[in-house]
Design an enzyme around this catalytic site. Structure first.
Site, mmCIF file in Angstrom:
data_model
loop_
_atom_site.group_PDB
_atom_site.id
_atom_site.type_symbol
_atom_site.label_atom_id
_atom_site.label_comp_id
_atom_site.label_asym_id
_atom_site.label_seq_id
_atom_site.Cartn_x
_atom_site.Cartn_y
_atom_site.Cartn_z
ATOM 1 N N PHE A 75 9.144 -25.619 1.593
ATOM 2 C CA PHE A 75 8.687 -26.556 2.533
ATOM 3 C C PHE A 75 9.301 -27.685 2.677
ATOM 4 C CE2 PHE A 75 4.201 -24.378 2.851
ATOM 5 C CZ PHE A 75 4.104 -24.300 4.129
ATOM 6 N N PHE A 76 9.608 -28.233 1.499
ATOM 7 C CA PHE A 76 10.234 -29.770 2.033
ATOM 8 C C PHE A 76 11.526 -29.751 2.076
ATOM 9 C CE2 PHE A 76 6.005 -30.515 -0.062
ATOM 10 C CZ PHE A 76 5.554 -31.650 0.836
ATOM 11 N N ASP B 61 11.760 -28.949 5.845
ATOM 12 C CA ASP B 61 11.255 -29.931 6.494
ATOM 13 C C ASP B 61 12.245 -31.036 6.626
ATOM 14 O OD1 ASP B 61 8.836 -31.362 7.843
ATOM 15 O OD2 ASP B 61 9.522 -32.769 6.611
ATOM 16 N N ASP C 174 15.174 -33.939 9.790
ATOM 17 C CA ASP C 174 15.209 -35.347 9.672
ATOM 18 C C ASP C 174 16.541 -36.014 10.589
ATOM 19 O OD1 ASP C 174 12.737 -35.845 8.560
ATOM 20 O OD2 ASP C 174 13.751 -36.215 6.448
ATOM 21 N N ARG D 204 11.159 -35.381 21.115
ATOM 22 C CA ARG D 204 12.219 -36.236 20.791
ATOM 23 C C ARG D 204 13.393 -36.222 21.770
ATOM 24 N NH1 ARG D 204 11.653 -33.603 15.266
ATOM 25 N NH2 ARG D 204 9.896 -34.929 14.171
ATOM 26 N N ARG E 255 0.961 -31.255 15.649
ATOM 27 C CA ARG E 255 1.108 -31.493 14.184
ATOM 28 C C ARG E 255 0.224 -30.630 13.343
ATOM 29 N NH1 ARG E 255 3.500 -32.580 10.096
ATOM 30 N NH2 ARG E 255 3.268 -34.630 8.801
ATOM 31 N N ASN F 233 -0.830 -37.368 5.240
ATOM 32 C CA ASN F 233 0.719 -37.373 5.523
ATOM 33 C C ASN F 233 1.118 -38.349 6.121
ATOM 34 O OD1 ASN F 233 3.309 -35.792 6.756
ATOM 35 N ND2 ASN F 233 3.170 -35.447 4.341
ATOM 36 N N SER G 163 3.875 -41.219 5.143
ATOM 37 C CA SER G 163 5.156 -41.375 5.457
ATOM 38 C C SER G 163 5.447 -42.182 6.848
ATOM 39 C CB SER G 163 5.492 -39.700 6.065
ATOM 40 O OG SER G 163 4.543 -39.700 7.355
ATOM 41 N N LYS H 26 8.801 -44.515 6.053
ATOM 42 C CA LYS H 26 9.922 -43.644 6.104
ATOM 43 C C LYS H 26 10.236 -43.297 7.551
ATOM 44 C CE LYS H 26 11.190 -39.052 4.649
ATOM 45 N NZ LYS H 26 10.864 -37.845 3.876
ATOM 46 N N GLU H 27 9.311 -42.833 8.245
ATOM 47 C CA GLU H 27 9.356 -42.388 9.592
ATOM 48 C C GLU H 27 9.812 -43.468 10.737
ATOM 49 O OE1 GLU H 27 5.983 -40.038 10.400
ATOM 50 O OE2 GLU H 27 6.864 -38.124 9.714
ATOM 51 N N ARG I 91 13.449 -44.622 10.221
ATOM 52 C CA ARG I 91 14.449 -43.782 10.995
ATOM 53 C C ARG I 91 14.252 -43.709 12.583
ATOM 54 N NH1 ARG I 91 11.648 -38.946 8.548
ATOM 55 N NH2 ARG I 91 10.880 -37.552 10.371
ATOM 56 N N TRP J 32 -1.624 -35.884 -4.777
ATOM 57 C CA TRP J 32 -0.117 -35.788 -4.787
ATOM 58 C C TRP J 32 0.606 -37.106 -3.924
ATOM 59 C CZ3 TRP J 32 3.008 -34.620 -0.402
ATOM 60 C CH2 TRP J 32 4.277 -34.770 -0.936
ATOM 61 N N HIS J 33 -0.090 -36.997 -2.605
ATOM 62 C CA HIS J 33 0.586 -38.204 -1.704
ATOM 63 C C HIS J 33 0.421 -39.536 -2.537
ATOM 64 C CE1 HIS J 33 0.169 -35.625 1.927
ATOM 65 N NE2 HIS J 33 1.314 -36.255 2.128
#
Length: 336
Positions: free
Chosen positions: A76-77, A80, A84, A157, A173, A219, A223, A226-227, A230, A308-309
Protein backbone atom coordinates in the site's frame (compact mmCIF):
# COMPACT_ATOMS: atom_id res chain seq x y z
CA UNK A 1 -0.22 12.52 14.17
CA UNK A 2 0.50 15.40 16.58
CA UNK A 3 0.75 13.97 20.07
CA UNK A 4 -1.48 16.74 21.47
CA UNK A 5 -4.42 15.61 19.33
CA UNK A 6 -5.95 12.90 21.50
CA UNK A 7 -9.11 11.35 20.09
CA UNK A 8 -9.79 9.08 23.10
CA UNK A 9 -10.88 6.13 20.99
CA UNK A 10 -13.45 4.02 22.92
CA UNK A 11 -12.16 0.74 21.50
CA UNK A 12 -9.53 -1.61 22.97
CA UNK A 13 -5.93 -1.55 21.73
CA UNK A 14 -4.91 -4.90 20.22
CA UNK A 15 -1.86 -6.35 18.50
CA UNK A 16 -0.99 -9.76 17.08
CA UNK A 17 1.06 -11.89 19.48
CA UNK A 18 3.28 -12.67 16.47
CA UNK A 19 4.14 -9.04 15.78
CA UNK A 20 7.82 -9.18 16.72
CA UNK A 21 8.51 -12.09 14.38
CA UNK A 22 6.58 -10.35 11.60
CA UNK A 23 8.52 -7.11 12.14
CA UNK A 24 11.83 -9.00 11.86
CA UNK A 25 10.76 -10.65 8.59
CA UNK A 26 8.92 -7.75 6.95
CA UNK A 27 11.53 -6.90 4.31
CA UNK A 28 11.71 -10.42 2.86
CA UNK A 29 8.66 -10.13 0.62
CA UNK A 30 9.30 -6.68 -0.92
CA UNK A 31 12.94 -7.60 -1.49
CA UNK A 32 12.02 -10.89 -3.17
CA UNK A 33 9.90 -9.03 -5.73
CA UNK A 34 12.36 -6.21 -6.32
CA UNK A 35 10.19 -3.68 -4.52
CA UNK A 36 13.09 -2.83 -2.18
CA UNK A 37 16.60 -3.14 -3.57
CA UNK A 38 18.80 -0.75 -1.57
CA UNK A 39 19.66 -0.27 2.08
CA UNK A 40 18.40 3.32 1.91
CA UNK A 41 15.02 2.13 0.64
CA UNK A 42 14.93 -0.55 3.33
CA UNK A 43 15.70 1.94 6.08
CA UNK A 44 13.01 4.28 4.80
CA UNK A 45 10.50 1.46 4.66
CA UNK A 46 11.24 0.36 8.21
CA UNK A 47 10.62 3.89 9.48
CA UNK A 48 7.03 3.52 8.33
CA UNK A 49 6.42 0.60 10.72
CA UNK A 50 4.06 -1.16 8.34
CA UNK A 51 4.41 -4.52 10.08
CA UNK A 52 3.25 -2.83 13.26
CA UNK A 53 0.23 -1.47 11.37
CA UNK A 54 -0.66 -4.92 10.04
CA UNK A 55 -0.31 -6.45 13.51
CA UNK A 56 -2.82 -3.88 14.77
CA UNK A 57 -5.20 -4.25 11.83
CA UNK A 58 -5.10 -8.06 12.01
CA UNK A 59 -4.46 -8.91 15.68
CA UNK A 60 -6.34 -12.19 15.24
CA UNK A 61 -3.68 -13.55 12.86
CA UNK A 62 -0.23 -15.10 13.17
CA UNK A 63 2.29 -16.80 10.86
CA UNK A 64 1.60 -16.71 7.13
CA UNK A 65 -1.82 -15.10 7.66
CA UNK A 66 -0.22 -12.14 9.43
CA UNK A 67 2.52 -12.05 6.78
CA UNK A 68 -0.17 -11.52 4.13
CA UNK A 69 -1.38 -8.48 6.04
CA UNK A 70 2.16 -7.18 6.46
CA UNK A 71 2.84 -7.55 2.75
CA UNK A 72 -0.39 -5.73 1.94
CA UNK A 73 0.58 -2.80 4.16
CA UNK A 74 4.07 -2.71 2.63
CA UNK A 75 2.57 -2.68 -0.84
CA UNK A 76 0.00 0.00 0.00
CA UNK A 77 2.59 2.55 1.03
CA UNK A 78 5.11 1.76 -1.69
CA UNK A 79 2.31 2.23 -4.20
CA UNK A 80 1.00 5.43 -2.61
CA UNK A 81 4.47 7.01 -2.58
CA UNK A 82 4.67 6.62 -6.36
CA UNK A 83 2.18 9.48 -6.67
CA UNK A 84 4.01 12.01 -4.49
CA UNK A 85 5.96 13.32 -7.49
CA UNK A 86 5.11 14.36 -11.08
CA UNK A 87 3.12 11.19 -11.77
CA UNK A 88 0.55 12.23 -9.18
CA UNK A 89 -0.07 15.44 -11.11
CA UNK A 90 -0.56 13.71 -14.48
CA UNK A 91 -3.91 11.90 -14.79
CA UNK A 92 -2.89 10.00 -17.93
CA UNK A 93 0.34 8.75 -16.38
CA UNK A 94 -1.55 7.86 -13.21
CA UNK A 95 -4.15 5.97 -15.23
CA UNK A 96 -1.50 3.99 -17.08
CA UNK A 97 0.05 2.81 -13.84
CA UNK A 98 -3.20 2.10 -12.02
CA UNK A 99 -4.51 0.20 -15.06
CA UNK A 100 -1.32 -1.87 -15.16
CA UNK A 101 -1.78 -2.80 -11.51
CA UNK A 102 -5.54 -3.37 -11.71
CA UNK A 103 -5.00 -5.78 -14.60
CA UNK A 104 -3.99 -8.35 -11.97
CA UNK A 105 -7.67 -8.51 -10.97
CA UNK A 106 -8.47 -9.99 -14.38
CA UNK A 107 -5.69 -12.53 -14.85
CA UNK A 108 -1.93 -13.11 -15.06
CA UNK A 109 0.25 -10.09 -15.77
CA UNK A 110 2.81 -9.89 -18.59
CA UNK A 111 6.44 -10.10 -17.55
CA UNK A 112 6.83 -6.49 -18.68
CA UNK A 113 4.42 -5.19 -16.04
CA UNK A 114 6.07 -2.90 -13.45
CA UNK A 115 7.32 -4.42 -10.19
CA UNK A 116 4.59 -2.71 -8.18
CA UNK A 117 1.98 -4.48 -10.33
CA UNK A 118 3.59 -7.88 -9.80
CA UNK A 119 3.59 -7.21 -6.07
CA UNK A 120 -0.13 -6.51 -6.14
CA UNK A 121 -0.76 -9.61 -8.26
CA UNK A 122 0.94 -11.75 -5.62
CA UNK A 123 -1.15 -10.24 -2.82
CA UNK A 124 -4.37 -10.63 -4.81
CA UNK A 125 -3.64 -14.28 -5.57
CA UNK A 126 -2.88 -15.10 -1.94
CA UNK A 127 -5.87 -13.18 -0.57
CA UNK A 128 -8.30 -14.98 -2.88
CA UNK A 129 -7.20 -18.45 -1.77
CA UNK A 130 -10.13 -20.19 -0.12
CA UNK A 131 -12.50 -17.23 -0.50
CA UNK A 132 -15.86 -17.41 -2.26
CA UNK A 133 -16.64 -15.89 -5.68
CA UNK A 134 -18.85 -13.28 -3.98
CA UNK A 135 -16.00 -12.18 -1.70
CA UNK A 136 -13.64 -11.99 -4.66
CA UNK A 137 -16.12 -9.88 -6.63
CA UNK A 138 -16.68 -7.57 -3.67
CA UNK A 139 -12.97 -7.14 -2.97
CA UNK A 140 -12.20 -6.59 -6.66
CA UNK A 141 -14.85 -3.87 -6.77
CA UNK A 142 -13.28 -2.15 -3.77
CA UNK A 143 -9.83 -2.35 -5.39
CA UNK A 144 -11.09 -0.86 -8.66
CA UNK A 145 -12.63 2.05 -6.75
CA UNK A 146 -9.31 2.54 -4.96
CA UNK A 147 -7.36 2.76 -8.22
CA UNK A 148 -9.91 5.07 -9.84
CA UNK A 149 -9.59 7.45 -6.91
CA UNK A 150 -5.93 8.05 -7.73
CA UNK A 151 -6.87 9.19 -11.22
CA UNK A 152 -9.47 11.58 -9.78
CA UNK A 153 -6.91 13.06 -7.40
CA UNK A 154 -4.35 13.47 -10.20
CA UNK A 155 -6.97 15.22 -12.33
CA UNK A 156 -7.62 17.72 -9.54
CA UNK A 157 -3.90 18.48 -9.28
CA UNK A 158 -3.46 18.69 -13.07
CA UNK A 159 -6.33 21.15 -13.47
CA UNK A 160 -5.13 23.08 -10.39
CA UNK A 161 -8.62 22.82 -8.95
CA UNK A 162 -8.19 21.76 -5.32
CA UNK A 163 -11.31 20.67 -3.54
CA UNK A 164 -12.91 23.57 -1.70
CA UNK A 165 -15.79 21.54 -0.30
CA UNK A 166 -15.28 18.81 2.28
CA UNK A 167 -18.16 16.71 0.91
CA UNK A 168 -16.66 16.71 -2.59
CA UNK A 169 -13.24 15.77 -1.27
CA UNK A 170 -14.58 12.99 0.93
CA UNK A 171 -16.24 11.32 -2.05
CA UNK A 172 -12.80 10.82 -3.62
CA UNK A 173 -10.72 10.35 -0.47
CA UNK A 174 -12.98 7.55 0.75
CA UNK A 175 -11.64 5.50 -2.15
CA UNK A 176 -7.92 6.29 -1.97
CA UNK A 177 -7.62 5.80 1.80
CA UNK A 178 -7.83 2.07 1.03
CA UNK A 179 -9.87 1.04 4.07
CA UNK A 180 -12.37 -1.12 2.20
CA UNK A 181 -9.79 -3.56 0.76
CA UNK A 182 -7.97 -3.47 4.09
CA UNK A 183 -11.10 -4.64 5.89
CA UNK A 184 -11.72 -7.26 3.20
CA UNK A 185 -8.27 -8.63 3.95
CA UNK A 186 -9.25 -9.16 7.58
CA UNK A 187 -11.66 -11.82 6.38
CA UNK A 188 -9.13 -13.50 4.11
CA UNK A 189 -6.28 -13.43 6.61
CA UNK A 190 -8.60 -14.51 9.42
CA UNK A 191 -10.22 -17.32 7.40
CA UNK A 192 -13.83 -16.17 7.81
CA UNK A 193 -16.33 -14.53 5.51
CA UNK A 194 -19.40 -12.39 6.05
CA UNK A 195 -22.34 -13.54 3.88
CA UNK A 196 -22.78 -11.08 1.05
CA UNK A 197 -26.46 -10.46 1.81
CA UNK A 198 -25.53 -9.21 5.29
CA UNK A 199 -22.47 -7.32 4.11
CA UNK A 200 -24.76 -5.17 1.93
CA UNK A 201 -27.15 -4.44 4.82
CA UNK A 202 -27.62 -0.85 5.94
CA UNK A 203 -26.06 -1.49 9.36
CA UNK A 204 -22.84 -3.17 8.19
CA UNK A 205 -22.50 -0.66 5.35
CA UNK A 206 -22.78 2.22 7.82
CA UNK A 207 -20.22 0.63 10.15
CA UNK A 208 -17.72 0.28 7.30
CA UNK A 209 -18.39 3.87 6.16
CA UNK A 210 -17.58 5.14 9.64
CA UNK A 211 -14.32 3.17 9.66
CA UNK A 212 -13.42 4.73 6.31
CA UNK A 213 -14.18 8.29 7.42
CA UNK A 214 -12.41 8.01 10.76
CA UNK A 215 -9.31 6.58 9.08
CA UNK A 216 -9.07 9.35 6.52
CA UNK A 217 -9.47 12.00 9.21
CA UNK A 218 -6.64 10.44 11.23
CA UNK A 219 -4.51 10.28 8.10
CA UNK A 220 -5.14 13.83 6.91
CA UNK A 221 -4.22 15.25 10.31
CA UNK A 222 -1.08 13.10 10.56
CA UNK A 223 0.08 13.90 7.02
CA UNK A 224 -0.80 17.61 7.07
CA UNK A 225 2.72 19.00 7.48
CA UNK A 226 4.24 16.54 5.02
CA UNK A 227 1.62 17.29 2.36
CA UNK A 228 1.67 21.03 2.89
CA UNK A 229 5.47 21.03 2.48
CA UNK A 230 5.17 19.54 -0.99
CA UNK A 231 2.36 21.89 -2.04
CA UNK A 232 -0.55 19.48 -1.66
CA UNK A 233 -3.82 21.36 -1.12
CA UNK A 234 -6.18 18.38 -1.05
CA UNK A 235 -6.09 17.71 2.67
CA UNK A 236 -9.22 17.84 4.80
CA UNK A 237 -7.71 20.27 7.32
CA UNK A 238 -6.74 22.72 4.57
CA UNK A 239 -10.09 22.29 2.83
CA UNK A 240 -12.00 23.13 6.01
CA UNK A 241 -9.83 26.23 6.40
CA UNK A 242 -10.71 27.34 2.86
CA UNK A 243 -14.36 26.34 3.01
CA UNK A 244 -15.19 27.98 6.35
CA UNK A 245 -12.38 30.47 6.84
CA UNK A 246 -11.39 28.69 10.03
CA UNK A 247 -7.93 28.80 11.62
CA UNK A 248 -6.04 25.51 11.61
CA UNK A 249 -6.68 24.72 15.26
CA UNK A 250 -10.44 25.00 14.78
CA UNK A 251 -10.33 22.79 11.68
CA UNK A 252 -8.49 20.07 13.60
CA UNK A 253 -10.86 20.43 16.56
CA UNK A 254 -13.80 20.07 14.18
CA UNK A 255 -12.36 16.82 12.84
CA UNK A 256 -11.88 15.55 16.38
CA UNK A 257 -15.55 16.27 17.06
CA UNK A 258 -16.52 14.54 13.82
CA UNK A 259 -14.56 11.44 14.85
CA UNK A 260 -16.27 11.38 18.25
CA UNK A 261 -19.72 11.72 16.66
CA UNK A 262 -19.03 8.93 14.19
CA UNK A 263 -17.68 6.61 16.86
CA UNK A 264 -20.75 7.19 19.03
CA UNK A 265 -22.87 6.25 16.05
CA UNK A 266 -20.65 3.23 15.42
CA UNK A 267 -21.15 1.88 18.94
CA UNK A 268 -24.90 2.29 18.53
CA UNK A 269 -24.79 0.38 15.24
CA UNK A 270 -22.95 -2.47 16.96
CA UNK A 271 -25.93 -2.94 19.29
CA UNK A 272 -28.14 -3.47 16.23
CA UNK A 273 -26.15 -6.44 14.93
CA UNK A 274 -28.07 -9.18 16.80
CA UNK A 275 -31.32 -7.86 15.30
CA UNK A 276 -29.71 -7.75 11.85
CA UNK A 277 -28.67 -11.39 12.23
CA UNK A 278 -32.25 -12.25 13.15
CA UNK A 279 -33.70 -10.36 10.19
CA UNK A 280 -31.40 -12.16 7.77
CA UNK A 281 -32.04 -15.49 9.51
CA UNK A 282 -28.35 -16.26 9.92
CA UNK A 283 -27.22 -19.62 11.17
CA UNK A 284 -24.67 -20.02 13.98
CA UNK A 285 -21.66 -20.00 11.66
CA UNK A 286 -22.85 -16.89 9.84
CA UNK A 287 -23.50 -15.10 13.12
CA UNK A 288 -19.97 -15.93 14.23
CA UNK A 289 -18.62 -14.43 10.99
CA UNK A 290 -20.54 -11.20 11.62
CA UNK A 291 -19.17 -11.05 15.17
CA UNK A 292 -15.64 -11.60 13.90
CA UNK A 293 -16.16 -8.89 11.29
CA UNK A 294 -17.13 -6.50 14.09
CA UNK A 295 -14.27 -7.42 16.41
CA UNK A 296 -11.46 -8.44 14.03
CA UNK A 297 -12.05 -6.20 11.03
CA UNK A 298 -13.94 -2.95 11.58
CA UNK A 299 -12.99 -2.25 15.19
CA UNK A 300 -9.34 -3.07 14.60
CA UNK A 301 -9.02 -0.93 11.49
CA UNK A 302 -10.30 2.04 13.51
CA UNK A 303 -8.22 1.55 16.64
CA UNK A 304 -5.19 0.15 14.82
CA UNK A 305 -5.02 3.11 12.47
CA UNK A 306 -5.14 5.57 15.35
CA UNK A 307 -2.39 3.84 17.34
CA UNK A 308 -0.16 3.46 14.29
CA UNK A 309 -0.54 7.08 13.19
CA UNK A 310 0.63 8.19 16.63
CA UNK A 311 3.76 6.02 16.57
CA UNK A 312 4.82 5.62 12.93
CA UNK A 313 7.78 7.54 11.54
CA UNK A 314 6.10 7.85 8.14
CA UNK A 315 5.01 11.41 8.76
CA UNK A 316 8.30 12.66 10.21
CA UNK A 317 10.24 15.21 8.21
CA UNK A 318 13.15 12.78 7.96
CA UNK A 319 10.98 10.20 6.20
CA UNK A 320 10.29 12.36 3.16
CA UNK A 321 13.94 13.35 2.96
CA UNK A 322 15.32 9.80 3.14
CA UNK A 323 18.18 9.35 0.69
CA UNK A 324 17.46 7.88 -2.70
CA UNK A 325 13.79 7.29 -2.11
CA UNK A 326 12.15 9.12 -4.99
CA UNK A 327 14.31 7.80 -7.78
CA UNK A 328 13.82 4.28 -6.58
CA UNK A 329 10.08 4.71 -6.25
CA UNK A 330 9.88 5.98 -9.81
CA UNK A 331 11.57 2.77 -10.89
CA UNK A 332 8.88 0.70 -9.21
CA UNK A 333 6.31 2.25 -11.49
CA UNK A 334 8.24 1.65 -14.69
CA UNK A 335 7.84 -1.35 -16.92
CA UNK A 336 10.59 -3.92 -16.88
Amino acid sequence: MPQDVDFRIPLPRRQSPDHRRAEADQLAWPRSLGLITTEAAAARHLRGAYADLAARFYPHTTGTHLDLGVDLMSWFFLFDDLFDGPRGEDPEETRRLTDAVAAALDGPLPDTAPPIAHGFADIWRRSCTGMSPSWRARSARHWRNYFTGYVDEATSRFLDTPYDCAAQYLAVRRQTIGVQPTVDMAESAGRFEVPQRVFDSAVLSAMLQIAVDVNLMFNDIASLEKEEARGERNNLVLILQREHGWPRARSIAHLRDEVHARLSQYLLLETCLPKVCDIYDLDAGEREAVERYRCDAVRTVIRGSYDWHRSSGRYDAEFAAAAGAQGYLEELGSSR
